[in-house]
Write a protein that holds these residues in place. Sequence first.
Motif, PDB file in Angstrom:
ATOM      1  N   ASN A 134       0.846  -1.181   0.000  1.00  0.00           N
ATOM      2  CA  ASN A 134       0.000   0.000   0.000  1.00  0.00           C
ATOM      3  C   ASN A 134       0.888   1.240   0.000  1.00  0.00           C
ATOM      4  O   ASN A 134       2.054   1.195   0.404  1.00  0.00           O
ATOM      5  CB  ASN A 134      -0.906   0.014   1.234  1.00  0.00           C
ATOM      6  CG  ASN A 134      -1.939  -1.105   1.199  1.00  0.00           C
ATOM      7  OD1 ASN A 134      -2.499  -1.417   0.144  1.00  0.00           O
ATOM      8  ND2 ASN A 134      -2.181  -1.722   2.347  1.00  0.00           N
ATOM      9  N   ASN A 135       0.330   2.341  -0.472  1.00  0.00           N
ATOM     10  CA  ASN A 135       1.023   3.632  -0.440  1.00  0.00           C
ATOM     11  C   ASN A 135       2.303   3.644  -1.260  1.00  0.00           C
ATOM     12  O   ASN A 135       3.240   4.391  -0.958  1.00  0.00           O
ATOM     13  CB  ASN A 135       1.324   4.049   1.008  1.00  0.00           C
ATOM     14  CG  ASN A 135       0.070   4.138   1.854  1.00  0.00           C
ATOM     15  OD1 ASN A 135      -0.951   4.655   1.400  1.00  0.00           O
ATOM     16  ND2 ASN A 135       0.130   3.627   3.063  1.00  0.00           N
ATOM     17  N   GLY A 136       2.328   2.811  -2.298  1.00  0.00           N
ATOM     18  CA  GLY A 136       3.458   2.835  -3.205  1.00  0.00           C
ATOM     19  C   GLY A 136       3.118   3.623  -4.466  1.00  0.00           C
ATOM     20  O   GLY A 136       2.458   4.663  -4.418  1.00  0.00           O
ATOM     21  N   THR A 137       3.560   3.113  -5.608  1.00  0.00           N
ATOM     22  CA  THR A 137       3.325   3.794  -6.877  1.00  0.00           C
ATOM     23  C   THR A 137       1.830   3.950  -7.153  1.00  0.00           C
ATOM     24  O   THR A 137       1.383   4.989  -7.654  1.00  0.00           O
ATOM     25  CB  THR A 137       3.980   3.018  -8.023  1.00  0.00           C
ATOM     26  OG1 THR A 137       5.351   2.757  -7.703  1.00  0.00           O
ATOM     27  CG2 THR A 137       3.912   3.806  -9.324  1.00  0.00           C
ATOM     28  N   HIS A 138       1.063   2.939  -6.806  1.00  0.00           N
ATOM     29  CA  HIS A 138      -0.376   2.985  -7.069  1.00  0.00           C
ATOM     30  C   HIS A 138      -1.071   4.002  -6.174  1.00  0.00           C
ATOM     31  O   HIS A 138      -1.993   4.704  -6.605  1.00  0.00           O
ATOM     32  CB  HIS A 138      -0.962   1.595  -6.895  1.00  0.00           C
ATOM     33  CG  HIS A 138      -0.325   0.576  -7.788  1.00  0.00           C
ATOM     34  ND1 HIS A 138       0.898   0.013  -7.484  1.00  0.00           N
ATOM     35  CD2 HIS A 138      -0.720   0.045  -8.969  1.00  0.00           C
ATOM     36  CE1 HIS A 138       1.241  -0.829  -8.464  1.00  0.00           C
ATOM     37  NE2 HIS A 138       0.279  -0.824  -9.370  1.00  0.00           N
ATOM     38  N   GLY A 139      -0.613   4.102  -4.932  1.00  0.00           N
ATOM     39  CA  GLY A 139      -1.154   5.121  -4.047  1.00  0.00           C
ATOM     40  C   GLY A 139      -0.813   6.522  -4.521  1.00  0.00           C
ATOM     41  O   GLY A 139      -1.626   7.443  -4.410  1.00  0.00           O
ATOM     42  N   GLU A 140       0.389   6.684  -5.071  1.00  0.00           N
ATOM     43  CA  GLU A 140       0.777   7.985  -5.616  1.00  0.00           C
ATOM     44  C   GLU A 140      -0.087   8.351  -6.811  1.00  0.00           C
ATOM     45  O   GLU A 140      -0.495   9.509  -6.962  1.00  0.00           O
ATOM     46  CB  GLU A 140       2.253   7.963  -6.011  1.00  0.00           C
ATOM     47  CG  GLU A 140       2.768   9.266  -6.617  1.00  0.00           C
ATOM     48  CD  GLU A 140       2.747  10.436  -5.651  1.00  0.00           C
ATOM     49  OE1 GLU A 140       2.886  11.590  -6.130  1.00  0.00           O
ATOM     50  OE2 GLU A 140       2.594  10.219  -4.439  1.00  0.00           O
ATOM     51  N   ALA A 141      -0.393   7.366  -7.655  1.00  0.00           N
ATOM     52  CA  ALA A 141      -1.272   7.624  -8.795  1.00  0.00           C
ATOM     53  C   ALA A 141      -2.654   8.068  -8.328  1.00  0.00           C
ATOM     54  O   ALA A 141      -3.260   8.987  -8.897  1.00  0.00           O
ATOM     55  CB  ALA A 141      -1.388   6.372  -9.665  1.00  0.00           C
ATOM     56  N   GLU A 142      -3.159   7.431  -7.265  1.00  0.00           N
ATOM     57  CA  GLU A 142      -4.464   7.815  -6.726  1.00  0.00           C
ATOM     58  C   GLU A 142      -4.439   9.249  -6.212  1.00  0.00           C
ATOM     59  O   GLU A 142      -5.383  10.021  -6.423  1.00  0.00           O
ATOM     60  CB  GLU A 142      -4.868   6.859  -5.603  1.00  0.00           C
ATOM     61  CG  GLU A 142      -6.246   7.160  -5.020  1.00  0.00           C
ATOM     62  CD  GLU A 142      -6.633   6.219  -3.900  1.00  0.00           C
ATOM     63  OE1 GLU A 142      -7.790   6.286  -3.449  1.00  0.00           O
ATOM     64  OE2 GLU A 142      -5.779   5.416  -3.469  1.00  0.00           O
ATOM     65  N   SER A 143      -3.353   9.619  -5.531  1.00  0.00           N
ATOM     66  CA  SER A 143      -3.238  10.981  -5.020  1.00  0.00           C
ATOM     67  C   SER A 143      -3.173  12.003  -6.156  1.00  0.00           C
ATOM     68  O   SER A 143      -3.783  13.074  -6.080  1.00  0.00           O
ATOM     69  CB  SER A 143      -1.991  11.107  -4.133  1.00  0.00           C
ATOM     70  OG  SER A 143      -2.112  10.309  -2.978  1.00  0.00           O
ATOM     71  N   LEU A 144      -2.429  11.664  -7.208  1.00  0.00           N
ATOM     72  CA  LEU A 144      -2.340  12.564  -8.354  1.00  0.00           C
ATOM     73  C   LEU A 144      -3.705  12.750  -9.022  1.00  0.00           C
ATOM     74  O   LEU A 144      -4.050  13.848  -9.457  1.00  0.00           O
ATOM     75  CB  LEU A 144      -1.329  12.021  -9.368  1.00  0.00           C
ATOM     76  CG  LEU A 144       0.145  12.065  -8.947  1.00  0.00           C
ATOM     77  CD1 LEU A 144       1.002  11.293  -9.945  1.00  0.00           C
ATOM     78  CD2 LEU A 144       0.617  13.508  -8.848  1.00  0.00           C
ATOM     79  N   ARG A 145      -4.487  11.667  -9.073  1.00  0.00           N
ATOM     80  CA  ARG A 145      -5.803  11.741  -9.703  1.00  0.00           C
ATOM     81  C   ARG A 145      -6.767  12.617  -8.917  1.00  0.00           C
ATOM     82  O   ARG A 145      -7.780  13.068  -9.458  1.00  0.00           O
ATOM     83  CB  ARG A 145      -6.388  10.332  -9.865  1.00  0.00           C
ATOM     84  CG  ARG A 145      -5.763   9.526 -10.999  1.00  0.00           C
ATOM     85  CD  ARG A 145      -6.201   8.073 -10.959  1.00  0.00           C
ATOM     86  NE  ARG A 145      -7.647   7.958 -10.803  1.00  0.00           N
ATOM     87  CZ  ARG A 145      -8.262   6.998 -10.131  1.00  0.00           C
ATOM     88  NH1 ARG A 145      -7.550   6.047  -9.542  1.00  0.00           N
ATOM     89  NH2 ARG A 145      -9.572   6.974 -10.048  1.00  0.00           N
ATOM     90  N   ALA A 146      -6.487  12.857  -7.641  1.00  0.00           N
ATOM     91  CA  ALA A 146      -7.378  13.674  -6.820  1.00  0.00           C
ATOM     92  C   ALA A 146      -7.403  15.131  -7.277  1.00  0.00           C
ATOM     93  O   ALA A 146      -8.381  15.845  -7.047  1.00  0.00           O
ATOM     94  CB  ALA A 146      -6.973  13.594  -5.347  1.00  0.00           C
TER      95      ALA A 146
END
Length: 372
Positions: free
Chosen positions: A131-143
Motif C-alpha cells: 500500500n502507499n506505493g506507486t499505485h497510491g501515488e497515482a491515486e493521489s495525483l488523480r485527486a
Amino acid sequence: MSVYEERRKKLYEWMVNERISMAMFEDTEGRRDPAIRWMTGQPSDALLFLSAEGKSLLVPWDANMAAIYAQVDVVIPYSEFERGSVKALQGAAALFKLPLGSRVEIPPVTSYTNFLKYVGDAGEYDILCRNNGTHGEAESLRAIKDEEEQGIYRKAGAITNELIDLLETNITAGRLPTEIDVVFFIEAECRKRGCEGTGFETLAAGAGRSFGIHAFPAYTAEPFAGPGLSILDFGLKYRGYTTDVTLSFAKAPLSPAQEKMLSLTEKAYAKALSMVKDGVYTREISLAVDAIFGKTRKAMPHALGHGIGLEAHEAPHLRSRQDNTWQLRPGMVFTLEPGLYDPVHGGCRLENDILLTDSGPELLTNARIIRF
C-alpha cells in the motif's frame, strides 16, 4: 506533450525518487484500476507497465480498441504473452532492459497466492506489493483534476443539470410514475447526449423505501415520488468521468418530522458549502455538519461526501473519522451529500458536485430538494 504523457511524467519522477525501476498497473475483471485510462486513454481491460526511464507499455485484451483509444509508447496484445500477467511482466522487463535485481512494483490488490507466482517466476527482480506505493501515488495525483479533466466535468455537469430539470418536470407532472420509469428515463436521456451511460447503478427509492441510505434493490416497479419523501441518486459518465447527484422529492402532505428533516438537510448542506476553500481539512467540514444534526439529536449515518472522477468514489474523502487528514486543494472535484433517514418518516439527501478552483468553489450541478 499529450495530457497522458504529462500525467505519466509525474509518476515517472516519483518512481525515480523511490528507486522503483518498473511499475505494473492492472485493469481486469475483479481488479479494476482506472489509473490506466487516466494515463493512457485505454477504457479498460489492459495491463500497463511504466519504466522509471520514462517509457510505457500497454498490454491490452482488445488490441483493436487500443489502436483507437490508447496513447502510449508501445502496445503489445495480451495474447502475445499467452494471456498471463507474469509473462507480461517478464516481457515488459525485457523490453525496458531492466537490470537483474531491479525493484518492480505490482498492484497492491494482488492476492498473496498470485504474489507468490510473481516472486517464483520473476524472482530475478525485487517484486514489491504494498500500500502507499506507486499505485497510491497515482491515486493521489488523480485527486487533483487537470484542465482537461475540469473541462470534461463542466460538460458532464451541464448534461446532468439538463436531466435534473427534465426529471423535475416529468416526475412532478406524473409522467414517470414508477422507480423503473425514472431509471430507464435517465439511462436513455444520458446516452442521447453523448454519455457512456450512468456512472453507477441508479438508486430510485419511492416514499415507501427511502428510509435506506442505499435502497435495496436499487429500484423496483413501486411508485416513485408519491406523498412523503423519495430519493433519487444517480450519476452520468461522460468521457469516463462520472457525476454523482441526489435529488429528494417531497410531495405534500408532509408531517412535521419530515419537514424538519428537509430543513436540517438543507441547513447542513449550506453550512458545508460555505466552508469549502483551499486548505481546509475535510474532517472539519464533516464535524460541522455532524454538529448541526446533533443539536436535534439526529445523526447522519454516512460520510459527508467523497471525491469523484473515473470512479464514483475516490480521493479526497470527506468524513469525520479521526484518521481523515485530507485537505481540499484547487482542482479537486467532490460531492457534498448530507442526509437523514427514518424508518417511519422516510429519508432525504441533497448531493451536488463541487469543483474547487483558485477563486473558490464552483458548483457543477444543481440538484435540490423538490417540493410539490
